[in-house]
Design a protein around this motif. Structure first.
Motif, mmCIF file in Angstrom:
data_model
loop_
_atom_site.group_PDB
_atom_site.id
_atom_site.type_symbol
_atom_site.label_atom_id
_atom_site.label_comp_id
_atom_site.label_asym_id
_atom_site.label_seq_id
_atom_site.Cartn_x
_atom_site.Cartn_y
_atom_site.Cartn_z
ATOM 1 N N LEU A 1 0.807 -1.224 0.000
ATOM 2 C CA LEU A 1 0.000 0.000 0.000
ATOM 3 C C LEU A 1 0.839 1.273 0.000
ATOM 4 O O LEU A 1 0.549 2.207 -0.739
ATOM 5 C CB LEU A 1 -0.973 0.009 1.181
ATOM 6 N N TRP A 2 1.889 1.326 0.817
ATOM 7 C CA TRP A 2 2.677 2.561 0.901
ATOM 8 C C TRP A 2 3.314 2.901 -0.440
ATOM 9 O O TRP A 2 3.317 4.070 -0.853
ATOM 10 C CB TRP A 2 3.722 2.474 2.020
ATOM 11 N N ASP A 3 3.847 1.893 -1.128
ATOM 12 C CA ASP A 3 4.426 2.129 -2.458
ATOM 13 C C ASP A 3 3.350 2.603 -3.426
ATOM 14 O O ASP A 3 3.565 3.511 -4.224
ATOM 15 C CB ASP A 3 5.082 0.854 -3.014
ATOM 16 N N PHE A 4 2.175 1.970 -3.349
ATOM 17 C CA PHE A 4 1.073 2.352 -4.234
ATOM 18 C C PHE A 4 0.689 3.814 -3.995
ATOM 19 O O PHE A 4 0.532 4.586 -4.942
ATOM 20 C CB PHE A 4 -0.144 1.443 -4.019
ATOM 21 N N LEU A 5 0.518 4.200 -2.720
ATOM 22 C CA LEU A 5 0.103 5.567 -2.398
ATOM 23 C C LEU A 5 1.135 6.585 -2.873
ATOM 24 O O LEU A 5 0.774 7.607 -3.467
ATOM 25 C CB LEU A 5 -0.138 5.713 -0.887
ATOM 26 N N GLN A 6 2.389 6.302 -2.625
ATOM 27 C CA GLN A 6 3.457 7.221 -3.037
ATOM 28 C C GLN A 6 3.409 7.429 -4.554
ATOM 29 O O GLN A 6 3.471 8.561 -5.042
ATOM 30 C CB GLN A 6 4.809 6.666 -2.610
ATOM 31 N N ASN A 7 3.277 6.355 -5.293
ATOM 32 C CA ASN A 7 3.199 6.404 -6.744
ATOM 33 C C ASN A 7 1.938 7.158 -7.199
ATOM 34 O O ASN A 7 2.001 8.027 -8.063
ATOM 35 C CB ASN A 7 3.227 4.972 -7.294
ATOM 36 N N TYR A 8 0.807 6.838 -6.582
ATOM 37 C CA TYR A 8 -0.462 7.463 -6.978
ATOM 38 C C TYR A 8 -0.438 8.968 -6.708
ATOM 39 O O TYR A 8 -0.819 9.767 -7.562
ATOM 40 C CB TYR A 8 -1.634 6.797 -6.251
ATOM 41 N N PHE A 9 0.036 9.354 -5.511
ATOM 42 C CA PHE A 9 0.073 10.778 -5.153
ATOM 43 C C PHE A 9 1.051 11.554 -6.036
ATOM 44 O O PHE A 9 0.891 12.757 -6.213
ATOM 45 C CB PHE A 9 0.437 10.964 -3.675
ATOM 46 N N SER A 10 2.052 10.890 -6.577
ATOM 47 C CA SER A 10 3.003 11.586 -7.450
ATOM 48 C C SER A 10 2.388 11.847 -8.827
ATOM 49 O O SER A 10 2.836 12.733 -9.547
ATOM 50 C CB SER A 10 4.292 10.779 -7.597
ATOM 51 N N LYS A 11 1.363 11.095 -9.197
ATOM 52 C CA LYS A 11 0.749 11.235 -10.520
ATOM 53 C C LYS A 11 -0.581 11.993 -10.498
ATOM 54 O O LYS A 11 -0.971 12.572 -11.502
ATOM 55 C CB LYS A 11 0.483 9.849 -11.118
ATOM 56 N N GLU A 12 -1.299 11.914 -9.386
ATOM 57 C CA GLU A 12 -2.643 12.491 -9.307
ATOM 58 C C GLU A 12 -2.734 13.514 -8.183
ATOM 59 O O GLU A 12 -2.084 13.368 -7.149
ATOM 60 C CB GLU A 12 -3.678 11.383 -9.023
ATOM 61 N N THR A 13 -3.558 14.521 -8.391
ATOM 62 C CA THR A 13 -3.833 15.491 -7.333
ATOM 63 C C THR A 13 -4.958 14.922 -6.477
ATOM 64 O O THR A 13 -6.049 14.646 -6.981
ATOM 65 C CB THR A 13 -4.259 16.846 -7.935
#
Length: 147
Positions: free
Chosen positions: A44-56
């Motif tokens: 989850l932490w990797d997913f969130l970091q990746n998602y937040f870097s691409k989406e507002t």
């Protein structure tokens, strides 16, 4: 950073589980809740970091399980540490807790109503992602009705 983005960001819902996490997200205008994905809890932490870097993302909603008497359920023993770490990792992110008491049952019923086969309904990942979507829809309705 994202010139094509509108001023509003998405709202992300998290249905946190010991093994899997269901995720749902709104469109940038925050009108429609969509099932996003399911990830293994340890990813989850990797997913969130990746998602937040691409989406507002303006806000994160976490399903918070309560018992019928409105007391927190035993599941909070593993959800609370996640919430604490999330606030530490993303202090600027608006975080809301949403009662998720009946979302798994509602997700299951949604699958039945949608014609998902018995075999398909045993797909726990699908149930988790639909649960996250229901949590998000409930939150958005509550927010709309409070204006």
């Amino acid at each position: 950073m994202h010139p094509e983005k509108e001023d509003m960001g998405r709202v992300l819902a998290i249905d946190y589980g010991k093994k899997r996490v269901g995720l749902a997200v709104t469109d940038p205008a925050q009108i429609i809740a969509n099932k996003l994905t399911t990830v293994a809890t340890n990813e989850l932490w990797d997913f969130l970091q990746n998602y937040f870097s691409k989406e507002t993302v303006d806000e994160v909603i976490i399903g918070y399980p309560r018992q019928l008497n409105n007391q927190p359920s035993e599941a909070v023993t593993y959800i609370n540490p996640f919430i604490k770490k999330f606030k530490r990792e993303y202090p600027e992110m608006n975080l809301e807790l949403m009662d998720e008491r009946f979302t798994s049952k509602m997700a299951f019923q949604t699958m039945i109503d949608g014609g998902v086969s018995k075999k398909g309904r045993r797909n726990k990942a699908m149930v988790d992602a639909i649960s996250a979507t229901i949590i998000l829809q409930n939150y958005m309705e509550q927010k709309r009705n409070s204006f």
